[in-house]
Write a protein that holds these residues in place. Structure first.
Motif, PDB file in Angstrom:
ATOM      1  N   TYR A 190       0.850  -1.197   0.000  1.00 22.28           N
ATOM      2  CA  TYR A 190       0.000   0.000   0.000  1.00 22.28           C
ATOM      3  C   TYR A 190       0.883   1.244   0.000  1.00 22.28           C
ATOM      4  CZ  TYR A 190       1.069   0.205   4.985  1.00 22.28           C
ATOM      5  OH  TYR A 190       1.736   0.272   6.172  1.00 22.28           O
ATOM      6  N   PRO A 191       0.323   2.370  -0.435  1.00 24.32           N
ATOM      7  CA  PRO A 191       1.133   3.583  -0.469  1.00 24.32           C
ATOM      8  C   PRO A 191       1.151   4.312   0.877  1.00 24.32           C
ATOM      9  CG  PRO A 191      -1.027   4.022  -1.383  1.00 24.32           C
ATOM     10  CD  PRO A 191      -1.024   2.571  -0.995  1.00 24.32           C
ATOM     11  N   ILE A 192       2.289   4.892   1.199  1.00 29.34           N
ATOM     12  CA  ILE A 192       2.329   5.904   2.274  1.00 29.34           C
ATOM     13  C   ILE A 192       2.840   7.174   1.593  1.00 29.34           C
ATOM     14  CG2 ILE A 192       3.273   6.608   4.491  1.00 29.34           C
ATOM     15  CD1 ILE A 192       3.561   3.713   5.287  1.00 29.34           C
ATOM     16  N   ARG A 193       1.905   8.077   1.382  1.00 34.56           N
ATOM     17  CA  ARG A 193       2.266   9.264   0.599  1.00 34.56           C
ATOM     18  C   ARG A 193       3.168  10.205   1.405  1.00 34.56           C
ATOM     19  NH1 ARG A 193      -1.931  13.592  -1.952  1.00 34.56           N
ATOM     20  NH2 ARG A 193      -2.657  13.666   0.209  1.00 34.56           N
ATOM     21  N   GLY A 194       4.130  10.777   0.702  1.00 36.93           N
ATOM     22  CA  GLY A 194       4.976  11.813   1.299  1.00 36.93           C
ATOM     23  C   GLY A 194       4.906  13.055   0.439  1.00 36.93           C
ATOM     24  N   GLN A 195       4.673  14.196   1.070  1.00 39.54           N
ATOM     25  CA  GLN A 195       4.666  15.463   0.326  1.00 39.54           C
ATOM     26  C   GLN A 195       5.877  16.281   0.763  1.00 39.54           C
ATOM     27  OE1 GLN A 195       0.871  17.519  -0.129  1.00 39.54           O
ATOM     28  NE2 GLN A 195      -0.158  15.851   0.957  1.00 39.54           N
ATOM     29  N   LEU A 196       6.398  17.053  -0.162  1.00 38.04           N
ATOM     30  CA  LEU A 196       7.518  17.928   0.200  1.00 38.04           C
ATOM     31  C   LEU A 196       7.530  19.193  -0.655  1.00 38.04           C
ATOM     32  CD1 LEU A 196       9.801  17.287  -2.157  1.00 38.04           C
ATOM     33  CD2 LEU A 196      10.177  15.278  -0.743  1.00 38.04           C
ATOM     34  N   VAL A 197       8.329  20.138  -0.196  1.00 37.21           N
ATOM     35  CA  VAL A 197       8.409  21.464  -0.824  1.00 37.21           C
ATOM     36  C   VAL A 197       9.846  21.711  -1.263  1.00 37.21           C
ATOM     37  CG1 VAL A 197       7.901  23.917  -0.500  1.00 37.21           C
ATOM     38  CG2 VAL A 197       6.795  22.234   0.966  1.00 37.21           C
ATOM     39  N   LYS A 198      10.006  22.324  -2.433  1.00 37.91           N
ATOM     40  CA  LYS A 198      11.350  22.720  -2.896  1.00 37.91           C
ATOM     41  C   LYS A 198      11.479  24.239  -2.756  1.00 37.91           C
ATOM     42  CE  LYS A 198      12.918  20.601  -6.690  1.00 37.91           C
ATOM     43  NZ  LYS A 198      12.877  20.103  -8.091  1.00 37.91           N
ATOM     44  N   LEU A 199      12.581  24.658  -2.146  1.00 36.21           N
ATOM     45  CA  LEU A 199      12.829  26.101  -2.000  1.00 36.21           C
ATOM     46  C   LEU A 199      14.144  26.452  -2.685  1.00 36.21           C
ATOM     47  CD1 LEU A 199      11.949  25.042   1.274  1.00 36.21           C
ATOM     48  CD2 LEU A 199      11.187  27.378   1.065  1.00 36.21           C
ATOM     49  N   VAL A 200      14.294  27.720  -2.989  1.00 34.83           N
ATOM     50  CA  VAL A 200      15.534  28.186  -3.624  1.00 34.83           C
ATOM     51  C   VAL A 200      16.718  27.803  -2.743  1.00 34.83           C
ATOM     52  CG1 VAL A 200      16.872  30.277  -4.131  1.00 34.83           C
ATOM     53  CG2 VAL A 200      14.510  30.087  -4.897  1.00 34.83           C
ATOM     54  N   ARG A 201      17.757  27.334  -3.411  1.00 33.21           N
ATOM     55  CA  ARG A 201      18.901  26.811  -2.679  1.00 33.21           C
ATOM     56  C   ARG A 201      19.676  27.909  -1.957  1.00 33.21           C
ATOM     57  NH1 ARG A 201      22.469  22.901  -1.895  1.00 33.21           N
ATOM     58  NH2 ARG A 201      24.583  23.678  -1.943  1.00 33.21           N
ATOM     59  N   ARG A 202      20.123  27.598  -0.760  1.00 31.32           N
ATOM     60  CA  ARG A 202      21.049  28.496  -0.059  1.00 31.32           C
ATOM     61  C   ARG A 202      22.097  27.632   0.645  1.00 31.32           C
ATOM     62  NH1 ARG A 202      19.083  32.601   4.457  1.00 31.32           N
ATOM     63  NH2 ARG A 202      18.454  33.806   2.639  1.00 31.32           N
ATOM     64  N   GLU A 203      23.338  28.108   0.611  1.00 33.89           N
ATOM     65  CA  GLU A 203      24.435  27.365   1.255  1.00 33.89           C
ATOM     66  C   GLU A 203      24.305  27.446   2.778  1.00 33.89           C
ATOM     67  OE1 GLU A 203      26.780  25.580  -0.227  1.00 33.89           O
ATOM     68  OE2 GLU A 203      25.972  26.118  -2.200  1.00 33.89           O
ATOM     69  N   GLY A 204      24.839  26.470   3.438  1.00 34.68           N
ATOM     70  CA  GLY A 204      25.064  26.568   4.877  1.00 34.68           C
ATOM     71  C   GLY A 204      23.886  26.200   5.768  1.00 34.68           C
ATOM     72  N   LEU A 205      22.802  25.689   5.191  1.00 34.64           N
ATOM     73  CA  LEU A 205      21.680  25.303   6.041  1.00 34.64           C
ATOM     74  C   LEU A 205      21.942  23.922   6.653  1.00 34.64           C
ATOM     75  CD1 LEU A 205      18.526  26.452   4.043  1.00 34.64           C
ATOM     76  CD2 LEU A 205      19.827  27.666   5.788  1.00 34.64           C
ATOM     77  N   PRO A 206      21.398  23.686   7.849  1.00 36.16           N
ATOM     78  CA  PRO A 206      21.622  22.363   8.462  1.00 36.16           C
ATOM     79  C   PRO A 206      20.807  21.279   7.753  1.00 36.16           C
ATOM     80  CG  PRO A 206      20.093  23.652   9.780  1.00 36.16           C
ATOM     81  CD  PRO A 206      20.554  24.557   8.666  1.00 36.16           C
ATOM     82  N   PHE A 207      21.240  20.029   7.926  1.00 36.78           N
ATOM     83  CA  PHE A 207      20.442  18.880   7.505  1.00 36.78           C
ATOM     84  C   PHE A 207      19.755  18.376   8.772  1.00 36.78           C
ATOM     85  CE2 PHE A 207      23.788  19.196   4.438  1.00 36.78           C
ATOM     86  CZ  PHE A 207      23.246  18.742   3.240  1.00 36.78           C
ATOM     87  N   LEU A 208      18.448  18.284   8.759  1.00 40.86           N
ATOM     88  CA  LEU A 208      17.805  17.777   9.976  1.00 40.86           C
ATOM     89  C   LEU A 208      16.538  16.990   9.714  1.00 40.86           C
ATOM     90  CD1 LEU A 208      15.310  19.826  10.745  1.00 40.86           C
ATOM     91  CD2 LEU A 208      17.168  21.288  11.467  1.00 40.86           C
ATOM     92  N   VAL A 209      16.266  16.093  10.662  1.00 42.00           N
ATOM     93  CA  VAL A 209      15.045  15.288  10.625  1.00 42.00           C
ATOM     94  C   VAL A 209      14.427  15.333  12.020  1.00 42.00           C
ATOM     95  CG1 VAL A 209      14.064  12.980  10.350  1.00 42.00           C
ATOM     96  CG2 VAL A 209      15.951  13.695   8.874  1.00 42.00           C
ATOM     97  N   ASP A 210      13.162  15.720  12.080  1.00 39.28           N
ATOM     98  CA  ASP A 210      12.435  15.752  13.344  1.00 39.28           C
ATOM     99  C   ASP A 210      11.358  14.667  13.273  1.00 39.28           C
ATOM    100  OD1 ASP A 210      10.931  16.244  15.558  1.00 39.28           O
ATOM    101  OD2 ASP A 210      10.760  18.405  15.249  1.00 39.28           O
ATOM    102  N   GLU A 211      11.593  13.582  14.001  1.00 37.13           N
ATOM    103  CA  GLU A 211      10.671  12.423  13.937  1.00 37.13           C
ATOM    104  C   GLU A 211       9.726  12.382  15.126  1.00 37.13           C
ATOM    105  OE1 GLU A 211      13.177   8.936  13.785  1.00 37.13           O
ATOM    106  OE2 GLU A 211      13.087   8.908  11.607  1.00 37.13           O
ATOM    107  N   ARG A 212       9.613  13.488  15.872  1.00 35.20           N
ATOM    108  CA  ARG A 212       8.808  13.414  17.097  1.00 35.20           C
ATOM    109  C   ARG A 212       7.337  13.141  16.791  1.00 35.20           C
ATOM    110  NH1 ARG A 212      10.371  18.727  19.900  1.00 35.20           N
ATOM    111  NH2 ARG A 212      10.785  19.299  17.735  1.00 35.20           N
ATOM    112  N   ASP A 213       6.856  13.598  15.621  1.00 39.50           N
ATOM    113  CA  ASP A 213       5.509  13.216  15.191  1.00 39.50           C
ATOM    114  C   ASP A 213       5.675  12.360  13.940  1.00 39.50           C
ATOM    115  OD1 ASP A 213       3.024  12.913  14.178  1.00 39.50           O
ATOM    116  OD2 ASP A 213       2.521  15.050  14.116  1.00 39.50           O
TER     117      ASP A 213
END
Ligand SMILES: Cc1cc2nc3c(=O)[nH]c(=O)nc-3n(C[C@H](O)[C@H](O)[C@H](O)COP(=O)(O)OP(=O)(O)OC[C@H]3O[C@@H](n4cnc5c(N)ncnc54)[C@H](O)[C@@H]3O)c2cc1C
Length: 321
Positions: A190-213
């Motif tokens: 079965y599918p588990i849909r994932g939605q995401l957004v693309k924003l204009v690239r900028r250097e130096g942003l952190p990589f992060l994942v918040d799995e609390r929900d």
């Protein structure tokens, strides 16, 4: 090198699972053809973030083994400068206040507790993980080129039923992801849909994942073409359209974690359907040369090299018996 006398293999599907499987078999000496409805850039795999992180995939023990193999493979690929593959410092805010169950798979020092002053408000625990990060469109192109450069053939074709698997030519590995539901009448998929957004690239942003929900994991990754902010985990949603309210919610959550996103214009939205199953189906149909290999849920990039190695083992074992 192609070994004389080895049987041919048809891999059905050209997402990350099909491509990785095809390469592993090809580089072990088999003549491999990929047969697929869609090319890599049109697959679910091209929508994914993606980071190495076991998520929405079972069974736990096998997932641990496959993930560990893939971690070290991706780490080596990143070290060798493979396009779309890098090791990053990932900040992880976990669902549970304990070390993630997969932490023991990592090399020493690859996961450390984040100090309190680097945690978001309302968050009591966080980890800094040295994690493989995949820029999916770039990495899939690399895999596809590697397969083609090894003289791999690709044929565009949609299979309508299991009887269409070309077993008369040799081995068939079914890597059709969610497509296997209709193709093999597998109602467990079965599918588990994932939605995401693309924003204009900028250097130096952190990589992060918040799995609390876990029903609405929030993540921010940098890719060559954009900053990616996600996400959702919506079971049994079949639409690959994004919806405005959900996208606004993703942006709000992501901007709360990374305020620098406030200034970045949105350049697109994406939705993809994770091929979820009670367990990954990786098995040979007894007495045949058909191997099913699908249902990797939210972890296709995290499992691919480990699983592909197991497919090779199944083929070799059957050939010597
Ligand atoms: C938003 C999102 C974020 C994600 N983030 C991550 C992440 O951070 N880390 C991670 O590890 N994973 C992540 N995933 C999960 C990952 O993308 C999937 O597990 C993976 O893409 C599955 O790969 P696949 O090759 O099995 O399927 P697909 O990529 O769907 O490929 C299936 C292939 O089979 C072909 N096919 C299907 N049916 C037929 C047919 N009948 N005949 C012929 N060909 C057929 C298709 O054309 C396609 O080529 C994410 C997924 C989404 C949607």
């Amino acid at each position: 090198m192609r070994l004389q006398g080895n049987p041919r293999v048809t891999v059905v599907g050209a997402g990350v699972i099909g491509l990785t499987t095809a390469i592993v078999l090809q580089e072990a000496g088999y003549e491999v053809e990929i047969l697929t409805k869609a090319l890599p850039q049109q697959t679910t795999s091209a929508v994914a973030g993606a980071v190495w992180l076991p998520f929405l995939a079972r069974p736990v023990e096998k997932v641990a083994r496959w993930s560990a193999t893939t971690y070290f493979r991706l780490q080596a690929m990143a070290g060798a400068g493979v396009p779309g593959c890098a090791m990053v410092e990932l900040q992880l805010f976990p669902a549970e206040d304990r070390l993630p169950p997969w932490a023991g798979l990592l090399p020493a020092g690859a996961i450390e507790a984040l100090p309190a002053d680097r945690l978001p408000s309302n968050c009591r625990h966080g980890w800094q993980v040295q994690a493989p990060m995949i820029d999916t469109p770039v990495y899939l192109r690399y895999l596809f080129d590697r397969f083609r450069e090894n003289e791999g053939l690709v044929r565009l074709q949609t299979l309508e039923q299991e009887a269409d698997f070309p077993l008369e030519k040799g081995w068939v590995v079914n890597c059709t992801g969610l497509g296997a539901r209709a193709l093999c009448h597998d109602e467990e998929l079965y599918p588990i849909r994932g939605q995401l957004v693309k924003l204009v690239r900028r250097e130096g942003l952190p990589f992060l994942v918040d799995e609390r929900d876990l029903s609405a994991p929030t993540y921010v990754f940098s890719r060559q073409d954009a900053i990616i902010a996600g996400g959702t985990a919506e079971p049994n949603e079949w639409s690959t359209e994004t919806d405005r309210g959900t996208i606004d919610g993703i942006l709000e959550r992501a901007r709360r974690l990374v305020p620098a996103l406030d200034d970045l214009p949105v350049i697109g939205t994406l939705a993809g359907l994770r091929p979820a199953r009670s367990t990954v189906r990786l098995e040979r149909v007894p007495g045949t040369r058909l191997i099913h290999h699908y249902g990797h849920g939210g972890s296709g990039f995290t499992l691919a090299w480990g699983c592909a190695g197991e497919v090779l083992q199944l083929v070799r074992e059957a050939e010597v018996s």
